[in-house]
Design a protein around this motif. Structure first.
Motif, short mmCIF file in Angstrom:
data_model
loop_
_atom_site.label_atom_id
_atom_site.label_comp_id
_atom_site.label_asym_id
_atom_site.label_seq_id
_atom_site.Cartn_x
_atom_site.Cartn_y
_atom_site.Cartn_z
N ASN A 97 112.73 12.89 85.53
CA ASN A 97 113.43 12.61 84.27
C ASN A 97 114.91 12.98 84.36
N LEU A 147 118.45 9.13 75.05
CA LEU A 147 119.78 9.15 75.68
C LEU A 147 120.57 7.86 75.46
N LYS A 179 115.07 11.59 77.63
CA LYS A 179 115.30 10.37 78.42
C LYS A 179 115.21 9.13 77.52
N SER A 186 116.57 10.32 86.33
CA SER A 186 116.68 9.12 85.51
C SER A 186 117.86 9.22 84.54
N MET A 187 118.05 10.39 83.96
CA MET A 187 119.17 10.57 83.03
C MET A 187 120.51 10.46 83.76
N TYR A 227 121.06 6.81 84.47
CA TYR A 227 121.47 6.11 83.25
C TYR A 227 122.95 6.36 82.97
N THR A 253 112.51 16.81 78.62
CA THR A 253 113.19 15.71 79.31
C THR A 253 112.55 14.36 79.03
N ARG A 254 111.26 14.32 78.77
CA ARG A 254 110.60 13.04 78.49
C ARG A 254 111.18 12.43 77.22
#
Length: 160
Positions: A85, A41, A38, A88-89, A92, A34-35
């Motif tokens: 993460n 993306l 992210k 956060s996605m 976004y 995921t880091r």
């Protein structure tokens, strides 16, 4: 997943079922966590005209994130960062006009430790993942989906 469009893969099957209804695009990156996802993306999905706006987006991470820190520090992501993460996605995606009801989180799948250990040995390393740990990441994914108001496909439970 990166290889889902290979012959017999779920991406290929989904695209076949939806032919003439919508295009199924795969943006999977084998080995990513995921880091890293992210970060990339915004290069994959941008705010644009309505023709560029996806009908739905699936987010499927956790198998690599849940790798054991001592055995696979490159891919391992701590559980709290994994959840952050994912959030956060989702945030976004909302910022580029994809509503939360069009985002589907997918939990990581269960791990067959004996089969995975055989693969690890072939590659010259120790068992670097545990099914119980993957389950913790699946639970975190479920919680993020609830917190963010997205749908979730709980492959962990369905396959366990």
């Amino acid at each position: 997943m990166q290889f889902s469009f290979q012959q017999g893969g779920w991406g290929a099957s989904l695209a076949d079922k939806l032919v003439r209804k919508c295009d199924v695009l795969n943006r999977g990156f084998s080995g990513y966590n995921t880091r890293w996802a992210k970060i990339i993306l915004p290069r994959l999905i941008r705010k644009g005209n309505s023709l560029d706006t996806p009908v739905a987006v699936t987010v499927f991470f956790g198998a690599n994130d849940s790798a054991l820190k001592d055995e696979n520090p490159k891919q391992h992501i701590a559980l709290d960062e994994y959840a952050a993460n994912l959030k956060s996605m989702v945030q976004y995606l909302k910022s580029v006009d994809i509503p939360e009801n069009r985002v589907i989180l997918i939990t990581p799948t269960p791990l067959c430790e004996t089969a995975w250990e055989k693969q690890c040995i072939i590659q010259g390393c120790k068992l670097n993942r545990l099914n119980s740990v993957v389950g913790e990441y699946a639970n975190a994914c479920l919680q993020v989906a609830q917190d963010c108001g997205t749908d979730v496909l709980d492959l962990w439970t369905l396959m366990q």
